[in-house]
Design an enzyme around this catalytic site. Structure first.
Site, PDB file in Angstrom:
ATOM      1  N   GLY A  19      -3.527  27.016 -18.990  1.00  0.00           N
ATOM      2  CA  GLY A  19      -4.055  26.290 -18.071  1.00  0.00           C
ATOM      3  C   GLY A  19      -5.404  25.380 -18.928  1.00  0.00           C
ATOM      4  O   GLY A  19      -6.428  26.709 -19.402  1.00  0.00           O
ATOM      5  N   TYR A  27       4.403  23.788 -11.370  1.00  0.00           N
ATOM      6  CA  TYR A  27       4.394  23.715 -10.619  1.00  0.00           C
ATOM      7  C   TYR A  27       4.377  22.942  -9.257  1.00  0.00           C
ATOM      8  O   TYR A  27       4.802  21.211  -9.609  1.00  0.00           O
ATOM      9  CB  TYR A  27       2.572  23.904 -10.109  1.00  0.00           C
ATOM     10  CG  TYR A  27       1.829  24.994 -10.775  1.00  0.00           C
ATOM     11  CD1 TYR A  27       1.540  26.055 -10.877  1.00  0.00           C
ATOM     12  CD2 TYR A  27       0.739  24.511 -11.935  1.00  0.00           C
ATOM     13  CE1 TYR A  27       0.869  27.636 -10.849  1.00  0.00           C
ATOM     14  CE2 TYR A  27       0.369  25.642 -12.644  1.00  0.00           C
ATOM     15  CZ  TYR A  27      -0.352  27.321 -12.355  1.00  0.00           C
ATOM     16  OH  TYR A  27      -0.394  27.993 -12.901  1.00  0.00           O
ATOM     17  N   THR A  85       6.887  28.425 -11.067  1.00  0.00           N
ATOM     18  CA  THR A  85       6.164  28.855 -10.432  1.00  0.00           C
ATOM     19  C   THR A  85       5.739  29.289  -8.979  1.00  0.00           C
ATOM     20  O   THR A  85       5.550  27.884  -8.625  1.00  0.00           O
ATOM     21  CB  THR A  85       5.131  28.767 -11.870  1.00  0.00           C
ATOM     22  OG1 THR A  85       4.749  29.107 -13.156  1.00  0.00           O
ATOM     23  CG2 THR A  85       3.959  30.004 -11.291  1.00  0.00           C
ATOM     24  N   ARG A  88     -11.053  33.808  -7.826  1.00  0.00           N
ATOM     25  CA  ARG A  88     -12.119  33.482  -9.258  1.00  0.00           C
ATOM     26  C   ARG A  88     -12.789  33.058  -9.179  1.00  0.00           C
ATOM     27  O   ARG A  88     -13.680  32.717  -9.801  1.00  0.00           O
ATOM     28  CB  ARG A  88     -11.056  32.962 -10.358  1.00  0.00           C
ATOM     29  CG  ARG A  88      -9.711  33.093 -10.561  1.00  0.00           C
ATOM     30  CD  ARG A  88      -8.782  31.564 -11.264  1.00  0.00           C
ATOM     31  NE  ARG A  88      -7.542  31.785 -10.701  1.00  0.00           N
ATOM     32  CZ  ARG A  88      -6.620  31.110 -11.180  1.00  0.00           C
ATOM     33  NH1 ARG A  88      -6.969  30.209 -11.839  1.00  0.00           N
ATOM     34  NH2 ARG A  88      -5.524  31.103 -10.873  1.00  0.00           N
ATOM     35  N   LYS A 141       9.092  32.245 -12.176  1.00  0.00           N
ATOM     36  CA  LYS A 141       8.174  32.927 -12.544  1.00  0.00           C
ATOM     37  C   LYS A 141       7.214  33.675 -11.527  1.00  0.00           C
ATOM     38  O   LYS A 141       6.689  32.996  -9.765  1.00  0.00           O
ATOM     39  CB  LYS A 141       7.118  32.057 -13.268  1.00  0.00           C
ATOM     40  CG  LYS A 141       6.271  33.071 -14.202  1.00  0.00           C
ATOM     41  CD  LYS A 141       5.124  32.353 -15.272  1.00  0.00           C
ATOM     42  CE  LYS A 141       4.451  32.917 -15.708  1.00  0.00           C
ATOM     43  NZ  LYS A 141       3.163  33.407 -14.864  1.00  0.00           N
ATOM     44  N   HIS A 196       0.220  36.588 -12.031  1.00  0.00           N
ATOM     45  CA  HIS A 196      -0.377  35.407 -12.512  1.00  0.00           C
ATOM     46  C   HIS A 196      -1.506  36.312 -13.506  1.00  0.00           C
ATOM     47  O   HIS A 196      -2.982  35.771 -13.396  1.00  0.00           O
ATOM     48  CB  HIS A 196      -0.694  34.690 -11.267  1.00  0.00           C
ATOM     49  CG  HIS A 196      -1.047  33.709 -11.632  1.00  0.00           C
ATOM     50  ND1 HIS A 196       0.284  32.410 -11.582  1.00  0.00           N
ATOM     51  CD2 HIS A 196      -1.922  32.351 -12.184  1.00  0.00           C
ATOM     52  CE1 HIS A 196      -0.343  31.366 -11.922  1.00  0.00           C
ATOM     53  NE2 HIS A 196      -0.943  31.214 -12.778  1.00  0.00           N
ATOM     54  N   THR A 207       1.672  39.281 -17.731  1.00  0.00           N
ATOM     55  CA  THR A 207       0.416  41.000 -16.975  1.00  0.00           C
ATOM     56  C   THR A 207      -0.192  41.585 -17.434  1.00  0.00           C
ATOM     57  O   THR A 207       0.753  42.425 -17.491  1.00  0.00           O
ATOM     58  CB  THR A 207       0.764  41.241 -15.740  1.00  0.00           C
ATOM     59  OG1 THR A 207       0.777  39.456 -14.788  1.00  0.00           O
ATOM     60  CG2 THR A 207      -0.285  41.309 -15.055  1.00  0.00           C
ATOM     61  N   GLY A 208      -1.041  41.989 -18.962  1.00  0.00           N
ATOM     62  CA  GLY A 208      -1.429  43.129 -19.033  1.00  0.00           C
ATOM     63  C   GLY A 208      -0.983  43.650 -20.135  1.00  0.00           C
ATOM     64  O   GLY A 208      -2.059  44.765 -20.544  1.00  0.00           O
ATOM     65  N   MET A 219      -1.811  43.723 -24.006  1.00  0.00           N
ATOM     66  CA  MET A 219      -2.126  44.095 -24.431  1.00  0.00           C
ATOM     67  C   MET A 219      -1.926  43.807 -25.981  1.00  0.00           C
ATOM     68  O   MET A 219      -2.749  44.584 -27.565  1.00  0.00           O
ATOM     69  CB  MET A 219      -3.994  44.415 -24.503  1.00  0.00           C
ATOM     70  CG  MET A 219      -4.116  43.272 -23.316  1.00  0.00           C
ATOM     71  SD  MET A 219      -5.171  42.119 -24.019  1.00  0.00           S
ATOM     72  CE  MET A 219      -6.480  43.159 -24.643  1.00  0.00           C
TER      73      MET A 219
END
Length: 419
Positions: free
Chosen positions: A109, A160, A186, A195, A276, A300, A332-333, A335
């Site tokens: 987003g 969404y 989702t 956050r 998702k 997420h 997720t994660g 890299m």
């Protein structure tokens, strides 16, 4: 004794070959990035703190995100020797259509906030690389403009469920009309996660000018020049824009989302549908029984429930349960290309990268996204060669061991006894 002599001028000339200077600053800094972590460091230097922290951060103590990354670090590969893999094939078929690599760009987003080229850079780079691009409901480029940026490539739409259901249904119909081939429904965002970086930074959409943001802008004039001289930053698919991220999500999302909503969306979507945000085996099995085309194991990006399950740890268990009947994907994660190779070895048919793409975008716009894809491609190919694997189909669970720092405690170990 070492025999010495005067340097030979011709030999010196061979050594004194200086690199030709590159006066293109963007190309120079991107060429210096050898890993996604390098792109992250460049992005951090070039992006205002609030925008960078929105991308980089996660919910509450950020444990879910950190644990997901540790899970990928805690793997051990088992290569086969004397099995040449001179040429490797990274292509795959996902949801019935081809992808040049086993990863696509995840939905993100507010993407033009990170860098003004936003989703157009992501979609066009994905199209050039032959991988899917996913547009978020909270995107800052319209469905139709993403299709225009990636006319011959694969475009997916992430949906969404809004309090006003007609908005969600209308977006799904627009995406179908624009030729998007997959809907990513989702389900892990009934309310916004906490956050905390965003709250501490006073982050809002659009950004508000304060003393802090003005001071932060001084070393980053290029970002503010782009922000102030390009079209207004707003959601392309939603009319409401002002407020913090949490306020926007809570105002838009509906906490009453249920399986009934999935049934309605399936009825109006003509293409493939993927759910998702799946985080346990039971939900995965139920969704497969309901006939969805695929599931994405995801928390997420650690941005919703902190201490959520680690998708990479969950992966082999879900694959054993439903892998024969539906497409299992993971995010997720991620890299490193090695993270993608390990996921495929443990049964994932596909992976999605979000932050890695955004770091490249912030570091250099479209060229930065190209650099992200090139880095991941190189890491995938190198890891496969070192494993002695020529094609993704050759990757198997035997190639990977998941090492664990976080071991579940059984009731006996915890000192709890059953009645």
């Amino acid at each position: 004794m070492v025999t010495r002599q005067l340097p030979n001028p011709s030999e010196l000339r061979e050594l004194m070959r200086f690199k030709k200077p590159d006066f293109n600053g963007r190309r120079r800094r991107l060429d210096s990035a050898l890993t996604i972590a390098d792109l992250r460091r460049i992005a951090r230097r070039r992006t205002p703190k609030a925008a960078f922290d929105y991308t980089d951060g996660a919910a509450e103590g950020e444990l879910s995100l950190n644990r997901a990354r540790l899970a990928f670090e805690d793997i051990e590969f088992h290569p086969s020797i004397l099995r040449p893999a001179v040429e490797v094939d990274t292509s795959t078929t996902i949801l019935g259509e081809p992808s040049a690599m086993p990863f696509g760009i995840a939905p993100t987003g507010f993407t033009r906030l990170m860098q003004t080229e936003g989703e157009v850079a992501g979609a066009s780079a994905a199209g050039a690389a032959g991988i899917p691009f996913t547009l978020s409901t909270l995107g800052t480029t319209s469905i139709e403009d993403v299709r225009a940026a990636n006319p011959a490539g694969r475009n997916w739409f992430q949906l969404y469920v809004m309090r006003d259901r007609d908005i969600s249904y209308g977006l799904a119909k627009r995406a179908a009309a624009a030729g998007f081939d997959t809907l990513m429904f989702t389900v892990d965002t009934p309310v916004a996660g906490a956050r905390l970086r965003d709250k501490r930074n006073g982050f809002s959409i659009p950004p508000r000018l304060t003393v802090g943001t003005v001071v932060d802008a001084i070393p980053r004039p290029w970002w503010w020049f782009d922000f102030l001289t390009t079209p207004k930053l707003e959601f392309a698919s939603l009319s409401s824009t002002g407020g913090t991220v949490g306020e926007l999500l809570d105002a838009a999302m509906d906490p009453t989302i249920s399986y009934d909503d999935l049934e309605v969306v399936r009825g109006l979507w003509p293409g493939r549908i993927v759910v998702k945000g799946v985080q346990n085996i039971e939900d995965a099995a139920r969704l497969v029984d309901l006939g969805v085309d695929g599931i994405v194991l995801s928390n997420h990006g650690g941005r919703q429930l902190d201490r959520a399950p680690i998708p990479f740890h969950l992966l082999p268990h879900v694959v054993r349960e439903v892998g024969r009947d539906a497409t299992v994907m993971i995010d997720t994660g991620i890299m490193n290309g090695a993270d993608i190779v390990a996921s495929v070895a443990l049964g994932a048919k596909f992976t999605l990268v979000g932050r890695a793409y955004l770091y490249g975008l912030m570091a250099g716009g479209r060229e930065g996204v190209d650099r992200t894809i090139a880095i991941l491609r190189g890491e995938i190919e190198r890891t496969m060669r070192l494993l002695g694997v020529s094609a993704l189909e050759e990757l198997e669970p035997r190639h990977v061991t998941q090492l664990t720092r976080l071991v579940p405690v059984s009731p006996e170990v915890a000192g709890v006894t059953a009645d």
